[in-house]
Design a protein around this motif. Structure first.
Motif: not given
Length: 577
Positions: A300-312
């Motif tokens: 759950m936390i990694r997926q959050t960090c992945v999408n945070t990256l996609e948001a720049g």
């Protein structure tokens, strides 16, 4: 025939049971085996995740970072609403029967947090659209740093700031001004005079300069000291006696993601990151982490960090303080999550065992002589037991952690309980906000920098402490001055005027060796740069009219062509065959 029918029924039941067991995280299953009637706080993680390649493809059309952030948020929210719809309806129905409470829908990762009965959990576990159901239990997320010793403010600038060359960057006019950083911690003493004059204004909705993601409320005051100490290292501006902050003029957003005992859970961490991303934070500072985390928490936390990256958006995250506890937390489990998540940029030393990326710059700690702190957590880590199944270890080198290090021993910063005094602490918690501050200095100079660019610069300009990137100190100790000098080569893509696009014909695309540009507007310069924003080709036309740009020296891949004119700039994405 009857016997065959019975066998089919048994096989079907066995299949459903096996599927449910695979969906329920082992930690949660143990709890379910011990409880009957009590509701349990859980995280429901969906199989469906927004295709990262498609998201990147669509978001890359927005070269302005703020526009891209908003577009990514919108896509993630729409996707989670659509894919969670059926399960959410079931949960709301169970809520009316008092079988479910405390429902939170997450969009930065596709998940739902709620408190549910055993029967509801087991029923949800039969669904094919759910990847994992994990226990959302409180865990101590402070890094057990040595802390709390009150000290006198006998120097104007603290030693750790000098060690990373921040004052030399201030002399160039960069102090982090107009950069918004969110600190996720035990809260912040927002009344401390070293912080009070540059706090995020949340208006009447968020009067305490942020959000309490642990309780879901407005109380952000620090009653433990950890968050205030870390905040002081980011931006303590020392109006009285001492300057403790690397970037003293940043704007600070206060997110209380841990309670006063230093405990938190995956829901609180994710909710805090969602708040920061949605409200415009450019950098996250996270001196926290879950040790020996469950597969569900890690996923759950990694997926959050992945999408945070996609948001720049980039995050500076502590690796942890388990360096002296190798026996209790052996490699590859010595680094806490999210500090164990991969970086935005894959270092060349990682290429032989490369995997995915995320927003996380993992931070270790060194002393004033650049020697690794004994408590600093050591890599490598692996994600092979999760659905990501990357960075294998034995065989394989795993994921090298940390990425960089910073001063983290006997660091002097703000005392939360006395607005006129300071305190000394040791740990990767103290190193992390130092790296956060350096990132803020970089973003003031070039706000368009991507997380990958920032990470690459931090690692390639760090003071090397080993021949290769190591599992003790990463690529070395951050150097603010060299980082600010290095970012000169990254092209600024702001000032784009899409209305000018009709005045140009850029072809062919895909291109091989020669790119042709037909222009109805006078062209001042043509620049070709790679996906990291680095200059590859520059051409200044000698006359108005059609242009030919030689791309024969470029490797195959994706590039951007920026055409500068007196009326504004346009950018065209091209593919080199």
């Amino acid at each position: 025939m009857r016997k065959l029918f019975l066998c089919l029924i048994i096989a079907l039941i066995t299949g459903i049971s096996t599927h449910a067991q695979n969906v329920i995280d082992p930690e949660l299953q143990t709890i379910l085996n011990q409880k009957n009637d009590d509701k349990i706080s859980i995280n429901i993680i969906f199989k469906a995740q927004l295709d990262r390649a498609d998201l990147k493809e669509r978001s890359n059309q927005y070269l302005d970072k703020e526009t891209k952030r908003q577009a990514v948020i919108k896509e993630l929210k729409n996707f989670s609403a659509e894919t969670q719809h059926e399960v959410f309806s079931i949960i709301k129905s169970s809520e009316s029967k008092n079988e479910v409470t405390n429902v939170v829908s997450h969009w930065l990762t596709n998940a739902i947090t709620c408190t549910a009965t055993k029967d509801v959990i087991e029923e949800l576990a039969k669904r094919d659209d759910i990847l994992l159901i994990g226990y959302n239990g409180d865990r101590n997320a402070l890094l057990e740093e040595v802390s709390g010793e009150a000290v006198r403010a006998d120097k104007e600038i603290t030693e750790n700031i000098v060690q990373v060359n921040a004052p030399k960057v201030w002399d160039l006019g960069y102090t982090g001004k107009d950069v918004l950083v969110a600190i996720l911690d035990t809260g912040v003493n927002y009344e401390h005079p070293d912080l009070a004059d540059h706090l995020w204004d949340g208006g009447t909705q968020y009067p305490n300069h942020g959000y309490n993601s642990y309780d879901g409320g407005k109380i952000t005051m620090d009653n433990r000291g950890h968050g205030t100490h870390c905040a002081g290292t980011i931006c303590g501006d020392g109006p009285k006696e001492k300057r403790t902050g690397v970037a003293p003029d940043v704007t600070l957003m206060c997110i209380k993601a841990l309670n006063d005992n230093g405990n938190t859970n995956a829901n609180a961490i994710v909710s805090g990151m969602e708040f920061a991303v949605e409200h415009g934070a450019q950098v996250l500072s996270m001196s926290l982490g879950i040790a020996n985390s469950s597969i569900a928490d890690r996923t759950m936390i990694r997926q959050t960090c992945v999408n945070t990256l996609e948001a720049g958006i980039i995050a500076s995250v502590a690796a942890g303080n388990e360096g002296e506890s190798i026996n209790n937390s052996p490699v590859p489990n010595n680094v806490r999550v999210p500090g164990s998540c991969p970086a935005p940029w894959i270092h060349p030393d990682q290429q032989e065992n490369a995997g995915g990326t995320s927003c996380v710059v993992s931070v270790g700690a060194v002393d004033k002589r650049d020697k690794v702190a004994s408590i600093s957590s050591r890599g490598p880590v692996t994600w092979q037991e999760t659905s990501y199944a990357d960075y294998p270890y034995e065989p394989g080198i795993g994921l090298i952690r940390p990425d960089v290090c910073a001063p983290g021993v006997d660091i002097i910063s703000l005392n939360y309980s006395d607005n006129n005094s300071y305190a000394k602490s040791t740990g990767t918690s103290q190193a992390t906000p130092c790296v956060t501050g350096v990132i803020c200095l970089m973003l003031q100079k070039k706000s368009h920098l991507t997380p990958a660019q920032i990470c690459e610069v931090l690692e390639t300009t760090a003071t090397k402490l080993s021949e290769t990137k190591s599992n003790e100190t990463g690529s070395g100790c951050v150097n603010a001055l060299l980082a600010l000098e290095e970012i000169e080569k990254y092209e600024d893509t702001t000032g784009i005027n899409d209305n000018l696009m009709a005045d140009f014909n850029v072809y062919p695309n895909p291109v091989q060796d020669r790119l042709y540009i037909e222009a109805e507007t006078e062209v001042e310069e043509v620049v070709v740069y790679d996906i990291y924003g680095r200059h590859q080709v520059a051409k200044t036309p000698s006359h108005q009219g059609n242009l030919v740009v030689d791309l024969s020296d470029l490797k195959a891949g994706i590039y951007f062509v920026k055409i500068n004119t007196e009326k504004g700039n346009i950018v065209k994405r091209i593919i080199k065959d």
